[in-house]
Design a protein around this motif. Structure first.
Motif, mmCIF file in Angstrom:
data_model
loop_
_atom_site.group_PDB
_atom_site.id
_atom_site.type_symbol
_atom_site.label_atom_id
_atom_site.label_comp_id
_atom_site.label_asym_id
_atom_site.label_seq_id
_atom_site.Cartn_x
_atom_site.Cartn_y
_atom_site.Cartn_z
ATOM 1 N N TYR A 1 7.786 -31.894 16.737
ATOM 2 C CA TYR A 1 8.762 -32.948 17.042
ATOM 3 C C TYR A 1 8.556 -33.373 18.489
ATOM 4 O O TYR A 1 7.850 -32.687 19.234
ATOM 5 C CB TYR A 1 10.198 -32.431 16.873
ATOM 6 C CG TYR A 1 10.682 -32.435 15.450
ATOM 7 C CD1 TYR A 1 11.242 -33.570 14.888
ATOM 8 C CD2 TYR A 1 10.572 -31.281 14.661
ATOM 9 C CE1 TYR A 1 11.684 -33.571 13.575
ATOM 10 C CE2 TYR A 1 11.017 -31.273 13.353
ATOM 11 C CZ TYR A 1 11.570 -32.426 12.811
ATOM 12 O OH TYR A 1 12.009 -32.425 11.524
ATOM 13 N N SER A 2 9.155 -34.464 18.854
ATOM 14 C CA SER A 2 9.043 -34.881 20.252
ATOM 15 C C SER A 2 10.017 -34.077 21.119
ATOM 16 O O SER A 2 10.947 -33.459 20.623
ATOM 17 C CB SER A 2 9.335 -36.370 20.374
ATOM 18 O OG SER A 2 10.694 -36.609 20.114
ATOM 19 N N GLN A 3 9.768 -34.128 22.396
ATOM 20 C CA GLN A 3 10.533 -33.273 23.303
ATOM 21 C C GLN A 3 12.049 -33.473 23.261
ATOM 22 O O GLN A 3 12.796 -32.494 23.280
ATOM 23 C CB GLN A 3 10.016 -33.452 24.731
ATOM 24 C CG GLN A 3 8.569 -33.078 24.891
ATOM 25 C CD GLN A 3 7.888 -33.866 25.966
ATOM 26 O OE1 GLN A 3 8.418 -34.018 27.054
ATOM 27 N NE2 GLN A 3 6.706 -34.372 25.685
ATOM 28 N N THR B 1 6.569 -24.104 27.836
ATOM 29 C CA THR B 1 7.086 -25.368 28.347
ATOM 30 C C THR B 1 7.725 -26.141 27.196
ATOM 31 O O THR B 1 7.418 -25.913 26.030
ATOM 32 C CB THR B 1 5.954 -26.207 28.953
ATOM 33 O OG1 THR B 1 5.107 -26.665 27.901
ATOM 34 C CG2 THR B 1 5.148 -25.390 29.939
ATOM 35 N N VAL B 2 8.588 -27.039 27.569
ATOM 36 C CA VAL B 2 9.265 -27.838 26.553
ATOM 37 C C VAL B 2 8.253 -28.652 25.754
ATOM 38 O O VAL B 2 8.363 -28.768 24.529
ATOM 39 C CB VAL B 2 10.298 -28.762 27.210
ATOM 40 C CG1 VAL B 2 10.976 -29.622 26.163
ATOM 41 C CG2 VAL B 2 11.318 -27.938 27.964
ATOM 42 N N ARG B 3 7.260 -29.173 26.434
ATOM 43 C CA ARG B 3 6.235 -29.940 25.745
ATOM 44 C C ARG B 3 5.482 -29.089 24.727
ATOM 45 O O ARG B 3 5.224 -29.499 23.602
ATOM 46 C CB ARG B 3 5.245 -30.530 26.766
ATOM 47 C CG ARG B 3 5.767 -31.788 27.448
ATOM 48 C CD ARG B 3 4.829 -32.200 28.578
ATOM 49 N NE ARG B 3 5.220 -33.465 29.191
ATOM 50 C CZ ARG B 3 6.162 -33.600 30.107
ATOM 51 N NH1 ARG B 3 6.836 -32.534 30.519
ATOM 52 N NH2 ARG B 3 6.465 -34.778 30.603
ATOM 53 N N ARG B 4 5.140 -27.880 25.160
ATOM 54 C CA ARG B 4 4.396 -26.998 24.264
ATOM 55 C C ARG B 4 5.253 -26.634 23.052
ATOM 56 O O ARG B 4 4.759 -26.592 21.915
ATOM 57 C CB ARG B 4 3.988 -25.745 25.038
ATOM 58 C CG ARG B 4 3.019 -24.827 24.337
ATOM 59 C CD ARG B 4 1.574 -25.256 24.622
ATOM 60 N NE ARG B 4 0.507 -24.354 24.175
ATOM 61 C CZ ARG B 4 0.447 -23.606 23.108
ATOM 62 N NH1 ARG B 4 1.404 -23.573 22.313
ATOM 63 N NH2 ARG B 4 -0.585 -22.851 22.793
ATOM 64 N N GLN C 1 15.764 -22.243 14.634
ATOM 65 C CA GLN C 1 15.132 -20.928 14.552
ATOM 66 C C GLN C 1 13.637 -21.027 14.821
ATOM 67 O O GLN C 1 13.057 -20.132 15.435
ATOM 68 C CB GLN C 1 15.382 -20.328 13.159
ATOM 69 C CG GLN C 1 15.145 -18.832 13.096
ATOM 70 C CD GLN C 1 15.845 -18.097 14.226
ATOM 71 O OE1 GLN C 1 17.028 -18.276 14.485
ATOM 72 N NE2 GLN C 1 15.098 -17.256 14.961
ATOM 73 N N ARG C 2 13.060 -22.124 14.408
ATOM 74 C CA ARG C 2 11.627 -22.312 14.673
ATOM 75 C C ARG C 2 11.371 -22.461 16.164
ATOM 76 O O ARG C 2 10.346 -21.983 16.688
ATOM 77 C CB ARG C 2 11.112 -23.544 13.927
ATOM 78 C CG ARG C 2 11.053 -23.345 12.411
ATOM 79 C CD ARG C 2 9.796 -23.969 11.837
ATOM 80 N NE ARG C 2 9.709 -25.402 12.066
ATOM 81 C CZ ARG C 2 8.567 -26.047 12.331
ATOM 82 N NH1 ARG C 2 7.440 -25.367 12.427
ATOM 83 N NH2 ARG C 2 8.564 -27.344 12.517
ATOM 84 N N ILE C 3 12.292 -23.134 16.839
ATOM 85 C CA ILE C 3 12.148 -23.266 18.295
ATOM 86 C C ILE C 3 12.198 -21.900 18.953
ATOM 87 O O ILE C 3 11.343 -21.536 19.764
ATOM 88 C CB ILE C 3 13.265 -24.167 18.878
ATOM 89 C CG1 ILE C 3 13.140 -25.584 18.330
ATOM 90 C CG2 ILE C 3 13.207 -24.166 20.392
ATOM 91 C CD1 ILE C 3 14.315 -26.490 18.679
ATOM 92 N N ILE C 4 13.209 -21.137 18.588
ATOM 93 C CA ILE C 4 13.362 -19.806 19.174
ATOM 94 C C ILE C 4 12.147 -18.935 18.866
ATOM 95 O O ILE C 4 11.612 -18.251 19.741
ATOM 96 C CB ILE C 4 14.649 -19.137 18.639
ATOM 97 C CG1 ILE C 4 15.865 -19.961 19.061
ATOM 98 C CG2 ILE C 4 14.752 -17.712 19.131
ATOM 99 C CD1 ILE C 4 17.170 -19.480 18.451
#
Lengths: 190, 190
Positions: free
Chosen positions: A45-47, A35-38, A16-19
């Motif tokens: 966390y790492s990518q 971006t995935v990195r951002r 949920q934090r990602i979303i």
DNA sequence: AATTACATCTAGCGATGCTAGATTGTCAAT
DNA sequence: ATTGACAATCTAGCATCGCTAGATGTAATT
């Protein structure tokens, strides 16, 4: 077995934090800067962790889109004024749809413009999207024989209005006039 | 001074080859596979040469879009059957618009979906796009007081139908029904 | 205590759009 | 003809992207 449940809970939380981060970044700086990195940096966390949750970046956009579908239906239903005539109800929904699109442009973009890997043609259409369609059909039905076809057309009109206005192809100042014109036509019996 | 003219001619020619290659590749494999490197290889020059013609990749998409605008207007005008009633004319234009969108999906995408860096709101709208708008207005006018607003609405409807059908949100099989329904409504007097 | 399984990270691959700087070619002036 | 300036073109590389293999550390199991 409380441990694995805790882990599941944590995983869902992280998802949920990602979303949430994706949605916020998109609304703030546009989808191109999500971006995935951002995102990884945002959730600390790492990518590769992101790929334990989502198959691809597109899938993240899809998850945000799904959230949007969950909100649009209720917004449309709530928009209908109490004791509105059928024609007024249709106008309310139309205006609410456009306001939704313009107030959350990035969310709307995820739902209807960007590639998300979501499927719609078949039966795996998310329930929330079916609900949204239902909310539109409810106000279209009184005026049309074939409600399904009429709703598809109504929806298309709203989507077109949103998109063309969003990139300046039609005049922002005349939004209300266009809606009035369309509702006027669509509520004529034939 | 024939030399500099020859060079200009060659430059214009090369520019056209870039646009043509972009359009072809996009129609063949989608816009995502239209890369600057691929285009350079296609015209047999190195990549930096492309930037002598276009400011960015987006500008190349924009050039293809412009080409599309030049074609859509005439297509719409030509679509109106001879001795068609006003309502039939409107239907012809609607169907022609959708066929245009589905037969050249990449071109349509460049014109109306992808970022192109083209401006529309102001007076610098390309003449060809004005023409297209005019072609639509011609068939809308007989039925509406405020032709401009009505045309914007008509256009939005067509665009929405094209987009939603393109990514499977509305049923492909009912295209004709939707158009008939809409034309029926829009041609009612009010 | 040793081993297995899992969670997470580091490091890197192959692309992308774009550009600085070197290199080549083409004319004009001597 | 030689030279020098200018324009055209290319080579090589930067920063960034999505994505992933393999290393590393941590916790559970035998």
């Amino acid at each position: 077995m409380g441990i694995s449940e805790r882990k599941e809970r944590e995983k869902a939380e992280r998802e949920q934090r990602i979303i949430g981060a994706a949605r916020m970044l998109a609304e703030q700086d546009g989808w191109s800067s999500v971006t995935v990195r951002r995102l990884a940096q945002e959730i600390e966390y790492s990518q590769p962790v992101l790929y334990a949750h989502f198959e691809s970046r597109d899938a993240i956009v899809g998850a945000v889109a799904l959230e949007g579908f969950g909100e649009l239906g209720p917004v449309l239903r709530a928009s209908v004024r109490r004791s509105a005539s059928p024609a007024e109800a249709m106008e309310d929904v139309a205006m609410a749809y456009l306001e939704f699109a313009f107030e959350r442009p990035a969310l709307y973009e995820a739902m209807f413009v960007l590639p998300t890997g979501l499927r719609f043609a078949k039966s795996d259409t998310p329930q929330s999207l079916r609900d949204t369609f239902g909310a539109m059909m409810a106000v279209v039905e009184p005026f049309c024989a074939n409600a399904e076809v009429a709703t598809e057309a109504f929806w298309a009109t709203l989507h077109g209005l949103a998109e063309l206005e969003r990139d300046g192809r039609i005049r922002e100042a005349f939004r209300k006039e266009r809606v009035i014109h369309i509702i006027n036509k669509l509520t004529q019996k034939s």
